[in-house]
Design a protein around this motif. Structure first.
Motif, short mmCIF file in Angstrom:
data_model
loop_
_atom_site.label_atom_id
_atom_site.label_comp_id
_atom_site.label_asym_id
_atom_site.label_seq_id
_atom_site.Cartn_x
_atom_site.Cartn_y
_atom_site.Cartn_z
N ALA A 38 -23.94 -18.23 -15.32
CA ALA A 38 -22.90 -17.38 -14.73
C ALA A 38 -23.53 -16.44 -13.71
O ALA A 38 -24.62 -15.91 -13.92
N LEU A 39 -22.83 -16.25 -12.60
CA LEU A 39 -23.37 -15.45 -11.50
C LEU A 39 -22.93 -14.00 -11.59
O LEU A 39 -21.76 -13.70 -11.85
N THR A 40 -23.88 -13.10 -11.36
CA THR A 40 -23.65 -11.66 -11.30
C THR A 40 -24.32 -11.16 -10.03
O THR A 40 -25.14 -11.88 -9.45
N PRO A 41 -24.03 -9.96 -9.59
CA PRO A 41 -24.72 -9.46 -8.38
C PRO A 41 -26.25 -9.52 -8.47
O PRO A 41 -26.89 -9.99 -7.51
N PRO A 42 -26.90 -9.13 -9.57
CA PRO A 42 -28.36 -9.26 -9.62
C PRO A 42 -28.83 -10.71 -9.55
O PRO A 42 -29.85 -11.03 -8.94
N ARG A 43 -28.09 -11.61 -10.17
CA ARG A 43 -28.47 -13.02 -10.14
C ARG A 43 -28.27 -13.60 -8.74
O ARG A 43 -29.05 -14.45 -8.29
N LEU A 44 -27.24 -13.15 -8.04
CA LEU A 44 -27.04 -13.59 -6.66
C LEU A 44 -28.19 -13.11 -5.77
O LEU A 44 -28.60 -13.82 -4.84
N ALA A 45 -28.75 -11.94 -6.07
CA ALA A 45 -29.91 -11.45 -5.32
C ALA A 45 -31.13 -12.35 -5.56
O ALA A 45 -31.89 -12.64 -4.63
N VAL A 46 -31.30 -12.84 -6.80
CA VAL A 46 -32.38 -13.78 -7.10
C VAL A 46 -32.17 -15.08 -6.33
O VAL A 46 -33.10 -15.62 -5.73
N LEU A 47 -30.94 -15.58 -6.32
CA LEU A 47 -30.64 -16.80 -5.58
C LEU A 47 -30.89 -16.61 -4.09
O LEU A 47 -31.41 -17.50 -3.42
N ASP A 48 -30.52 -15.45 -3.57
CA ASP A 48 -30.77 -15.14 -2.15
C ASP A 48 -32.26 -15.19 -1.84
O ASP A 48 -32.67 -15.77 -0.83
N ALA A 49 -33.08 -14.63 -2.71
CA ALA A 49 -34.53 -14.65 -2.50
C ALA A 49 -35.07 -16.08 -2.58
O ALA A 49 -35.94 -16.47 -1.79
N ALA A 50 -34.55 -16.86 -3.52
CA ALA A 50 -34.99 -18.26 -3.64
C ALA A 50 -34.62 -19.05 -2.39
O ALA A 50 -35.44 -19.81 -1.85
N LEU A 51 -33.41 -18.86 -1.90
CA LEU A 51 -32.97 -19.57 -0.70
C LEU A 51 -33.73 -19.12 0.53
O LEU A 51 -34.03 -19.93 1.43
N ALA A 52 -34.10 -17.84 0.58
CA ALA A 52 -34.90 -17.35 1.71
C ALA A 52 -36.29 -18.01 1.70
O ALA A 52 -36.81 -18.35 2.76
N ALA A 53 -36.85 -18.21 0.51
CA ALA A 53 -38.15 -18.88 0.42
C ALA A 53 -38.05 -20.32 0.91
O ALA A 53 -38.93 -20.81 1.61
N VAL A 54 -36.95 -20.99 0.58
CA VAL A 54 -36.74 -22.36 1.06
C VAL A 54 -36.56 -22.36 2.58
O VAL A 54 -37.18 -23.17 3.29
N ALA A 55 -35.75 -21.46 3.08
CA ALA A 55 -35.48 -21.40 4.53
C ALA A 55 -36.74 -21.11 5.33
O ALA A 55 -36.86 -21.54 6.48
N ALA A 56 -37.69 -20.40 4.74
CA ALA A 56 -38.93 -20.03 5.44
C ALA A 56 -40.00 -21.11 5.34
O ALA A 56 -41.11 -20.91 5.83
N THR A 57 -39.66 -22.25 4.73
CA THR A 57 -40.63 -23.33 4.54
C THR A 57 -40.23 -24.53 5.39
O THR A 57 -39.34 -25.30 5.01
N PRO A 58 -40.84 -24.68 6.57
CA PRO A 58 -40.42 -25.74 7.49
C PRO A 58 -40.56 -27.15 6.94
O PRO A 58 -39.86 -28.06 7.38
#
Length: 87
Positions: A38-58
């Motif tokens: 289940a998603l909560t604001p803190p968990r969405l922040a974790v997902l955002d950080a995970a997606l940022a790591a993916v986006a920064a990996t060419p």
């Protein structure tokens, strides 16, 4: 058979991680509680950080999102969080 290649860890948090192998990133969700992941604001922040790591990996060409829980993939937003909204 050839050598076995192990996935590389791209992101690692308490309940979410991203592993990469051969241009494929796998985001594993394992947030405790019910409904599953289940998603909560803190968990969405974790997902955002995970997606940022993916986006920064060419080298990543594909992202697969999976559940690390046996109960299911993702129950959406946490019902208790949604009930707290007044509009």
């Amino acid at each position: 058979s050839g050598p076995t290649t192990m996935p590389a860890m791209l992101f690692d948090a308490d309940h979410a991680r991203v592993e990469t192998l051969d241009g494929v990133a796998t985001l594993w969700l394992a947030f405790p509680g019910s409904p599953a992941n289940a998603l909560t604001p803190p968990r969405l922040a974790v997902l955002d950080a995970a997606l940022a790591a993916v986006a920064a990996t060419p080298s990543v060409e594909v992202l697969v999102v999976r559940s690390g829980l046996p109960a299911g993939f993702c129950g959406g937003h946490d019902p208790a969080v949604l009930a707290a909204f007044d509009s």
